[in-house]
Scaffold this motif. Structure first.
Motif, short mmCIF file in Angstrom:
data_model
loop_
_atom_site.label_atom_id
_atom_site.label_comp_id
_atom_site.label_asym_id
_atom_site.label_seq_id
_atom_site.Cartn_x
_atom_site.Cartn_y
_atom_site.Cartn_z
N UNK A 17 51.12 -14.24 -41.88
CA UNK A 17 51.46 -14.62 -42.17
C UNK A 17 52.29 -13.22 -43.58
N UNK A 18 53.18 -13.36 -43.68
CA UNK A 18 54.05 -12.33 -44.79
C UNK A 18 53.91 -12.73 -45.79
N UNK A 19 53.95 -11.97 -46.91
CA UNK A 19 54.27 -12.55 -48.20
C UNK A 19 55.35 -11.35 -49.04
N UNK A 20 56.04 -11.55 -50.28
CA UNK A 20 57.21 -10.55 -50.58
C UNK A 20 56.74 -11.10 -52.01
N UNK A 21 57.59 -10.46 -52.79
CA UNK A 21 57.48 -10.56 -54.81
C UNK A 21 59.20 -11.29 -54.61
N UNK A 22 59.09 -11.86 -55.55
CA UNK A 22 60.62 -12.62 -55.53
C UNK A 22 61.27 -12.01 -55.60
N UNK A 23 62.49 -11.81 -55.49
CA UNK A 23 63.79 -10.47 -55.42
C UNK A 23 64.92 -11.63 -57.27
N UNK A 24 65.44 -11.37 -57.55
CA UNK A 24 66.24 -11.84 -58.04
C UNK A 24 67.85 -12.25 -57.64
N UNK A 25 68.04 -13.24 -57.89
CA UNK A 25 68.94 -13.06 -58.01
C UNK A 25 69.15 -14.47 -55.78
N UNK A 26 67.72 -14.04 -55.88
CA UNK A 26 67.54 -14.56 -54.02
C UNK A 26 67.87 -16.43 -54.32
N UNK A 27 68.81 -16.88 -53.05
CA UNK A 27 68.83 -17.99 -53.49
C UNK A 27 67.66 -18.87 -52.46
N UNK A 28 67.47 -17.34 -51.35
CA UNK A 28 66.56 -18.05 -49.98
C UNK A 28 66.37 -16.83 -49.25
N UNK A 29 65.19 -16.94 -48.69
CA UNK A 29 65.23 -16.13 -47.74
C UNK A 29 65.06 -16.01 -45.89
N UNK A 30 65.03 -15.41 -45.27
CA UNK A 30 65.33 -15.34 -43.91
C UNK A 30 63.90 -13.55 -43.24
N UNK A 31 64.16 -14.22 -42.51
CA UNK A 31 62.83 -13.36 -41.86
C UNK A 31 63.59 -13.87 -40.18
N UNK A 32 63.89 -12.14 -39.42
CA UNK A 32 64.27 -11.64 -38.53
C UNK A 32 63.20 -11.22 -37.94
N UNK A 33 62.62 -10.98 -36.42
CA UNK A 33 61.65 -10.36 -35.19
C UNK A 33 62.19 -9.95 -34.59
N UNK A 34 61.69 -8.93 -33.57
CA UNK A 34 61.97 -8.53 -32.55
C UNK A 34 60.76 -7.72 -31.67
N UNK A 35 61.33 -7.87 -30.67
CA UNK A 35 60.14 -6.88 -29.76
C UNK A 35 60.21 -5.67 -29.60
N UNK A 36 61.20 -5.48 -30.28
CA UNK A 36 61.63 -3.13 -30.51
C UNK A 36 60.89 -3.45 -31.64
N UNK A 37 61.45 -2.35 -32.51
CA UNK A 37 60.70 -1.45 -33.38
C UNK A 37 62.64 -1.39 -34.08
N UNK A 38 63.73 -1.01 -33.17
CA UNK A 38 65.07 -0.78 -34.36
C UNK A 38 65.90 -1.55 -33.65
#
Length: 559
Positions: free
Chosen positions: A486-507
């Motif tokens: 579970x990842x939580x974050x503060x609201x971002x002004x102007x954001x209509x939605x959020x996306x989460x991206x994942x990877x097996x590599x750090x960069x």
């Protein structure tokens, strides 16, 4: 494409635009339009050297059909006239114009770049009764009438008062004179405040010769004679009103200008700064008498003669009354204009075009053909209102995509609008009140150019609009269990939605993770495979492939 952009944004740490930058609006300071300049000449600054008002009064029969409108506008063009006084619209008054005809004629006049003014019949504002200008309620009603006309027909260059007098001649009455002066002044002040750049003109009865209840004859009535005239009269012996033989019925045979017996006092209107111009309705065929009136206005006003235009009679009563031909009247109009020009008159108005049975081509030829033709070349009108560009917006800052609604606040008889809404020197809209979507972050200069068909003005507001990118989400917590993250974050002004991206590599290799569930500003997903690096992205509609999508990320080894 979005994933690639997001990954690039993550690892290059794109900087946000500074939000504390002070914004300035170019040209925001108040500007004034100098209507009455130099020696009392009331014309726009850029018309002083080249302007000459060449006007014509138009009754309803001159433009009550498409064919008549086309014919009259062609006559005006052929005569090199530049200003029209259109009789006031009222569908219930047969002698006035209809709203439809007035609107169509106004449109045609403005398309030709003419100055266009509504010709108000003040004395009969209310059908069936005459106005009492001493009544404050009537004074306000006259002013409100002018406001209504300017609001209803925003391309008008001004208001023209006619019949701003009493119906019949009478003994001079200072109260009535003051009432007329107050009506004119109140309307003029309203125009200056609420409709800057618009003109107020008034037609006045000619000077003439009439007997008066003069101070010598009736001491009790002396105060009704304007004080300036009581001073002027003895200082100018032998004047037009001195020792009038036809006034023998009075104890002393002195007279006053005819306009005063209708309770008009043009000199006080000019000296009190109550209007822009007066137009003397001296329509006589006889040039010597007409020229004498020009001389009298000079004597009355001195340098302020620039506020006086002269009328020119072109209708059947002129030639029928004098027992001459229309051609002879046209020739004397040419002579009158020459005399007026040589004596400081820079405005003339014909009464009229379009009278049934009158051949207007006779006077048009006299005005424009031959070595003495006064209107052989065009001239710009001194009664064309100066446009002043101004605008506002419902918002000037926000996150992309930012929708801004603009409101035109320009004054003057505006006929076109050109907006450059993003500072790229390309016209983005010709609507009066446009809307615009700013998709990309940045600061934008906005400009508006307005024109009245002849003059234009541009208002530029530099750095007027500020568009921010979305802030990177600030991660507040990461909770990892055996089979769940579970990842939580503060609201971002102007954001209509959020996306989460994942990877097996750090960069590298980040891709949209569709396995989790969003709940507000948190995301919960099962732990699966080798996915161990995550980032959170704030999104706004239309910005998926735009650099304004800025990301914050958390990357940690969860294995």
């Amino acid at each position: 494409m979005r994933a690639g952009l997001i990954a690039s944004a993550v690892f290059t740490f794109l900087a946000l635009l500074p939000s504390a930058e002070t914004k300035t609006r170019g040209g925001e300071g108040a500007r004034s339009f100098d209507r009455r300049m130099g020696s009392g000449i009331g014309v726009p600054r850029d018309s002083l050297d080249t302007g000459e008002t060449r006007a014509v009064w138009l009754n309803h029969y001159a433009f009550d059909s498409p064919e008549k409108r086309a014919e009259t506008l062609q006559k005006i063009t052929n005569a090199n006239l530049n200003t029209v006084f259109l009789i006031v619209p009222d569908d219930t008054r047969p002698a006035w114009s209809t709203v439809a005809d007035f609107s169509a004629m106004l449109t045609g006049a403005k398309a030709l770049g003419l100055g266009a003014h509504v010709w108000m019949i003040n004395l009969w504002r209310t059908a069936g009764q005459t106005a009492d200008f001493t009544d404050p309620a009537e004074q306000e009603a006259q002013t409100q009438w002018a406001r209504t006309l300017l609001d209803s027909f925003p391309t008008l260059d001004g208001i023209h008062f006619d019949y701003i007098r009493y119906e019949t001649q009478d003994r001079l009455d200072s109260v009535k004179m003051h009432g007329i002066r107050q009506t004119v002044l109140q309307t003029y002040q309203a125009l200056q405040t609420e409709y800057p750049g618009r003109f107020l003109t008034a037609a006045l009865i000619n000077m003439g010769q009439d007997c008066a209840d003069w101070v010598h004859s009736y001491p009790e009535g002396g105060d009704d004679i304007p004080s300036w005239f009581r001073t002027w009269f003895p200082a100018n012996p032998g004047n037009r009103w001195d020792d009038l033989s036809f006034c023998d019925a009075y104890p002393t045979p002195d007279g006053v200008p005819t306009q005063m017996t209708f309770q008009q006092d043009g000199v006080s209107l000019v000296n009190d700064d109550a209007l822009d111009f007066i137009i003397a309705m001296e329509y006589t065929y006889h040039t010597s008498w007409w020229s004498g009136e020009v001389d009298i206005w000079h004597s009355f006003l001195g340098p302020a003669i620039g506020h006086v235009y002269m009328g020119l009679g072109w209708y059947s009563s002129v030639w029928n009354g004098a027992g001459v031909t229309p051609g002879e009247v046209a020739a004397e109009i040419v002579n009158k204009i020459a005399y007026g020009r040589s004596h400081g008159i820079d405005g003339f108005s014909l009464f009229e075009f379009g009278e049934p049975g009158t051949n207007d081509s006779i006077v048009i030829h006299a005005l424009t053909e031959g070595p003495e033709a006064p209107f052989a070349e065009p001239a710009r009108s001194c009664l064309l209102s100066q446009p002043i560009a101004e605008f506002t917006a419902d918002t000037v800052a926000g996150t992309a995509p930012l929708i801004v609604h603009y409101s035109d606040l320009s004054t003057g008889a505006i006929v076109s609008w050109e907006w450059d809404l993003d500072g790229d020197d390309v016209i983005d809209s010709t609507s009066r009140n446009p809307s615009f979507v700013y998709a990309n972050p940045g600061t934008y200069t906005v400009s508006l150019t307005v024109t009245n068909g002849e003059n234009n003005d541009t208002e530029i507001k530099e750095h007027f609009i500020t568009v921010f990118g979305l802030d990177a989400p600030e991660i507040t917590s990461v909770l990892v269990y055996a089979d769940e993250i579970t990842i939580a974050w503060n609201p971002v002004a102007g954001a209509m939605s959020y996306g989460v991206y994942s990877s097996v590599m750090p960069y590298t290799g980040f891709a949209l993770d569709t396995t989790g569930i969003f709940t507000g500003e948190s995301w919960q997903a099962p732990v699966s495979g080798d996915q161990g690096f995550f980032c959170v992205v704030a999104l706004s509609e239309g910005c998926e492939s735009d650099a304004s999508v800025t990301v914050g990320f958390v990357a940690r080894d969860l294995r």
